[in-house]
Design a protein around this motif. Structure first.
Motif, mmCIF file in Angstrom:
data_model
loop_
_atom_site.group_PDB
_atom_site.id
_atom_site.type_symbol
_atom_site.label_atom_id
_atom_site.label_comp_id
_atom_site.label_asym_id
_atom_site.label_seq_id
_atom_site.Cartn_x
_atom_site.Cartn_y
_atom_site.Cartn_z
ATOM 1 N N TYR A 300 2.312 -11.688 5.788
ATOM 2 C CA TYR A 300 3.627 -11.061 5.802
ATOM 3 C C TYR A 300 3.513 -9.689 6.448
ATOM 4 C CZ TYR A 300 4.988 -14.564 2.374
ATOM 5 O OH TYR A 300 5.253 -15.737 1.741
ATOM 6 N N ALA A 301 4.493 -9.350 7.272
ATOM 7 C CA ALA A 301 4.456 -8.030 7.901
ATOM 8 C C ALA A 301 4.733 -6.969 6.848
ATOM 9 C CB ALA A 301 5.504 -7.953 8.997
ATOM 10 N N ALA A 302 3.932 -5.908 6.869
ATOM 11 C CA ALA A 302 4.074 -4.878 5.836
ATOM 12 C C ALA A 302 5.460 -4.231 5.876
ATOM 13 C CB ALA A 302 2.993 -3.825 6.006
ATOM 14 N N THR A 303 5.998 -4.055 7.078
ATOM 15 C CA THR A 303 7.327 -3.422 7.165
ATOM 16 C C THR A 303 8.387 -4.309 6.517
ATOM 17 O OG1 THR A 303 7.430 -4.353 9.362
ATOM 18 C CG2 THR A 303 6.983 -2.016 9.212
ATOM 19 N N GLN A 304 8.162 -5.637 6.639
ATOM 20 C CA GLN A 304 9.088 -6.582 6.016
ATOM 21 C C GLN A 304 9.006 -6.477 4.489
ATOM 22 O OE1 GLN A 304 11.081 -8.692 7.641
ATOM 23 N NE2 GLN A 304 11.853 -9.783 5.861
ATOM 24 N N ILE A 305 7.770 -6.428 3.982
ATOM 25 C CA ILE A 305 7.584 -6.304 2.536
ATOM 26 C C ILE A 305 8.240 -5.003 2.068
ATOM 27 C CG2 ILE A 305 5.900 -6.176 0.662
ATOM 28 C CD1 ILE A 305 3.870 -7.443 2.560
ATOM 29 N N LEU A 306 8.023 -3.974 2.849
ATOM 30 C CA LEU A 306 8.556 -2.662 2.489
ATOM 31 C C LEU A 306 10.080 -2.708 2.361
ATOM 32 C CD1 LEU A 306 7.743 0.305 2.074
ATOM 33 C CD2 LEU A 306 8.196 0.674 4.487
ATOM 34 N N LYS A 323 13.462 6.251 -9.192
ATOM 35 C CA LYS A 323 13.789 5.587 -7.924
ATOM 36 C C LYS A 323 13.587 6.524 -6.747
ATOM 37 C CE LYS A 323 17.085 2.217 -9.628
ATOM 38 N NZ LYS A 323 18.487 1.821 -9.685
ATOM 39 N N SER A 324 13.957 7.795 -6.932
ATOM 40 C CA SER A 324 13.839 8.684 -5.777
ATOM 41 C C SER A 324 12.370 8.970 -5.474
ATOM 42 C CB SER A 324 14.635 9.971 -5.984
ATOM 43 O OG SER A 324 14.167 10.638 -7.116
ATOM 44 N N ALA A 325 11.525 9.043 -6.505
ATOM 45 C CA ALA A 325 10.094 9.247 -6.242
ATOM 46 C C ALA A 325 9.536 8.060 -5.462
ATOM 47 C CB ALA A 325 9.349 9.422 -7.557
ATOM 48 N N ILE A 326 9.965 6.865 -5.867
ATOM 49 C CA ILE A 326 9.452 5.662 -5.196
ATOM 50 C C ILE A 326 9.960 5.584 -3.755
ATOM 51 C CG2 ILE A 326 9.494 3.139 -5.203
ATOM 52 C CD1 ILE A 326 9.646 3.303 -8.277
ATOM 53 N N THR A 327 11.242 5.831 -3.579
ATOM 54 C CA THR A 327 11.784 5.691 -2.211
ATOM 55 C C THR A 327 11.236 6.772 -1.286
ATOM 56 O OG1 THR A 327 13.786 6.729 -3.078
ATOM 57 C CG2 THR A 327 13.882 4.380 -2.650
ATOM 58 N N GLU A 328 10.931 7.928 -1.862
ATOM 59 C CA GLU A 328 10.327 8.972 -1.029
ATOM 60 C C GLU A 328 8.959 8.496 -0.522
ATOM 61 O OE1 GLU A 328 10.233 12.771 -2.911
ATOM 62 O OE2 GLU A 328 9.198 13.680 -1.208
ATOM 63 N N LYS A 329 8.220 7.867 -1.422
ATOM 64 C CA LYS A 329 6.921 7.327 -1.024
ATOM 65 C C LYS A 329 7.108 6.240 0.045
ATOM 66 C CE LYS A 329 2.544 6.345 -1.179
ATOM 67 N NZ LYS A 329 1.583 7.250 -0.537
ATOM 68 N N MET A 330 8.165 5.463 -0.120
ATOM 69 C CA MET A 330 8.435 4.399 0.868
ATOM 70 C C MET A 330 8.634 4.988 2.261
ATOM 71 S SD MET A 330 10.916 1.833 -1.143
ATOM 72 C CE MET A 330 10.204 0.525 -2.119
ATOM 73 N N ALA A 331 9.331 6.108 2.300
ATOM 74 C CA ALA A 331 9.565 6.742 3.598
ATOM 75 C C ALA A 331 8.250 7.159 4.232
ATOM 76 C CB ALA A 331 10.486 7.944 3.422
ATOM 77 N N VAL A 332 7.361 7.700 3.395
ATOM 78 C CA VAL A 332 6.071 8.145 3.921
ATOM 79 C C VAL A 332 5.274 6.938 4.422
ATOM 80 C CG1 VAL A 332 3.879 9.230 3.299
ATOM 81 C CG2 VAL A 332 6.023 10.147 2.401
ATOM 82 N N ALA A 341 -1.098 2.769 10.561
ATOM 83 C CA ALA A 341 -2.036 2.842 9.441
ATOM 84 C C ALA A 341 -2.360 1.445 8.899
ATOM 85 C CB ALA A 341 -1.441 3.698 8.328
ATOM 86 N N ASP A 342 -3.386 1.375 8.063
ATOM 87 C CA ASP A 342 -3.820 0.095 7.512
ATOM 88 C C ASP A 342 -2.789 -0.452 6.529
ATOM 89 O OD1 ASP A 342 -6.379 -1.685 7.029
ATOM 90 O OD2 ASP A 342 -5.408 -1.333 5.090
ATOM 91 N N GLU A 343 -2.375 -1.709 6.740
ATOM 92 C CA GLU A 343 -1.282 -2.264 5.943
ATOM 93 C C GLU A 343 -1.661 -2.393 4.472
ATOM 94 O OE1 GLU A 343 0.310 -5.831 7.644
ATOM 95 O OE2 GLU A 343 1.201 -4.703 9.306
ATOM 96 N N TYR A 344 -2.873 -2.854 4.229
ATOM 97 C CA TYR A 344 -3.289 -3.070 2.847
ATOM 98 C C TYR A 344 -3.302 -1.757 2.066
ATOM 99 C CZ TYR A 344 -6.505 -3.777 -1.038
ATOM 100 O OH TYR A 344 -7.087 -3.781 -2.273
ATOM 101 N N LEU A 345 -3.916 -0.748 2.662
ATOM 102 C CA LEU A 345 -4.012 0.539 1.957
ATOM 103 C C LEU A 345 -2.633 1.153 1.720
ATOM 104 C CD1 LEU A 345 -7.122 2.159 3.668
ATOM 105 C CD2 LEU A 345 -6.954 1.095 1.409
ATOM 106 N N GLN A 346 -1.766 1.015 2.698
ATOM 107 C CA GLN A 346 -0.425 1.595 2.540
ATOM 108 C C GLN A 346 0.353 0.886 1.438
ATOM 109 O OE1 GLN A 346 0.781 4.363 3.879
ATOM 110 N NE2 GLN A 346 -1.214 4.611 4.834
ATOM 111 N N MET A 347 0.271 -0.449 1.440
ATOM 112 C CA MET A 347 0.989 -1.217 0.414
ATOM 113 C C MET A 347 0.445 -0.891 -0.974
ATOM 114 S SD MET A 347 3.418 -3.078 1.312
ATOM 115 C CE MET A 347 3.998 -2.027 2.565
ATOM 116 N N LEU A 348 -0.881 -0.781 -1.026
ATOM 117 C CA LEU A 348 -1.507 -0.496 -2.317
ATOM 118 C C LEU A 348 -1.081 0.881 -2.808
ATOM 119 C CD1 LEU A 348 -3.419 -1.727 -4.350
ATOM 120 C CD2 LEU A 348 -5.300 -0.537 -3.237
ATOM 121 N N SER A 349 -1.052 1.833 -1.902
ATOM 122 C CA SER A 349 -0.686 3.184 -2.326
ATOM 123 C C SER A 349 0.772 3.220 -2.765
ATOM 124 C CB SER A 349 -1.022 4.178 -1.222
ATOM 125 O OG SER A 349 0.092 4.759 -0.684
#
Ligand SMILES: Nc1ncnc2c1ncn2[C@@H]1O[C@H](COP(=O)(O)OP(=O)(O)OP(=O)(O)O)[C@@H](O)[C@H]1O
Ligand SMILES: [Mg+2]
Length: 362
Positions: A300-306, A323-332, A341-349
């Motif tokens: 699955y494409a990470a951007t799609q999961i995001l 929610k705002s803390a999470i969505t802020e992280k999503m933007a980053v 960047a590496d998809e796995y590491l980004q998704m995990l973070s």
């Protein structure tokens, strides 16, 4: 200047030469034209959904003056097509080559080129009539496609030229990211934002192509096509052509589109997102690591999961602060993914931030 003129014409006649030498195989070649080119709007009227810019260009086709233009917006929304169609209509095929200088990212566009090529072209004077006596606009157009890839010094070098030659030359700058164009240039142009195409409009275009190409299709197939392309008509048309090529009976089904687009939509995807969130809310970090790895390994494409996680998080029973803390992280994470960047590491973070937020009871 003479040398430049020679250079310019030699360059612009190249594609024609290629066609001429193609000889007997031209019929085969004609079939091989990508549909995005085949169905590129030939006149301004055929440009769909970008009403403002079409209105301005149509006025100038009727004889009004044209401002310097800046087109910006996401890919595949008609920026290049619009100015090419307008230029063709303004000048007709014979004058086109004399009056239009087209430079895109594949051409050298450093400061030297702006100083020489662009400046020289801008300085040429032009008449207000065609050789056949018909009136035509008394200016030339310089199209700088993909201008956001021009260096800042090259952009800066344009400023004075743009002003000095305003009597005889109009510029059309095209870019995806307007923030990469220096301020003094944006303030010299009329800006037009090209919107992602509405679903309805894309659907109409795609159905039109299906009809012309004699394709069979299901309604779900077209809907899926529109959905995966997210307002990018070029992407939609390219997927359509690949689907038609891959399926012998040329039927465009939802399955075929999903296969080609490499994104899985609908239930499977939702199940997976739910599972992931479940682990974030109730599981352990070890389980999370495994789950994220599985998702990424599934292809699955990470951007799609995001984007799906984003939709899901908004619906969740969390406080606004969480929610705002999470969505802020999503933007980053989104920015990092765009930067490669590496998809796995980004998704995990991202998931660990969701987990951390969910564990805070407030
Ligand atoms: N508004 C539109 N009306 C009609 N066709 C469109 C429109 N937008 C895109 N298309 C189709 O998509 C193809 C690509 O469009 P175009 O090259 O103009 O996109 P672009 O905005 O310049 O994208 P990029 O930013 O990637 O350069 C065209 O050949 C055309 O078939
Ligand atoms: Mg373009």
């Amino acid at each position: 200047m003479q040398a430049f003129l020679k250079g310019a014409t030699a360059q612009s006649t190249k594609p024609q030469k290629d066609k001429a030498t193609a000889g007997p195989s031209t019929e085969k070649k004609a079939k091989a034209v990508p549909w995005v080119e085949k169905y590129r709007p030939k006149c301004v009227d055929e440009v769909a959904f970008q009403e403002e810019v079409v209105a301005v260009l149509k006025k100038s086709l009727e004889g009004a003056d044209l401002p310097n233009l800046l087109f910006y917006g996401p890919p595949g929304t008609g920026k290049t097509s619009t100015i090419l169609a307008a230029a063709r209509e303004l000048f007709g095929p014979e004058l086109y080559r004399q009056r239009v200088l087209e430079l895109n990212a594949s051409d050298e566009r450093g400061i030297q080129v702006v100083r020489e090529k662009v400046k020289n072209f801008a300085q040429l004077t032009v008449a207000g009539t065609r050789p056949d006596g018909k009136p035509c606009p008394p200016f030339k157009i310089i199209i700088l496609d993909e201008a956001d890839s021009m260096t800042a010094p090259a952009q800066a070098a344009l400023r004075r030229t743009m002003e000095k030659e305003s009597r005889t030359t109009r510029f059309c700058l095209i870019c995806n990211y307007i923030s990469r164009i220096i301020e003094p240039l944006t303030s010299r142009c009329s800006k037009f934002r090209f919107k992602p195409l509405a679903n309805q409009i894309q659907e109409e275009r795609l159905l039109d192509i299906c009809e012309k190409e004699n394709l069979k299709y299901t309604k779900e197939g077209i809907t899926a096509l529109v959905r995966v392309s997210e307002g990018d008509l070029r992407k939609a048309i390219t997927f359509l052509q690949s689907a038609a090529r891959l399926n012998v009976d040329k039927e465009i089904t939802e399955h075929a589109i999903i296969e080609i687009a490499g994104v899985r939509l609908g239930r499977i995807m939702m199940d997976m997102i739910d599972n992931l969130l479940n682990i974030c809310f109730r599981g352990t970090f070890e389980k999370l690591e495994v789950a994220v790895k599985n998702v990424v390994d599934e292809g699955y494409a990470a951007t799609q999961i995001l984007s799906q996680l984003h939709e899901a998080i908004i619906e969740q029973d969390l406080s606004d602060k969480q929610k705002s803390a999470i969505t802020e992280k999503m933007a980053v994470v989104d920015k990092c993914l765009t930067d490669g960047a590496d998809e796995y590491l980004q998704m995990l973070s991202l998931c660990s931030v969701i987990m951390q937020q969910a564990s805070q009871n407030n």
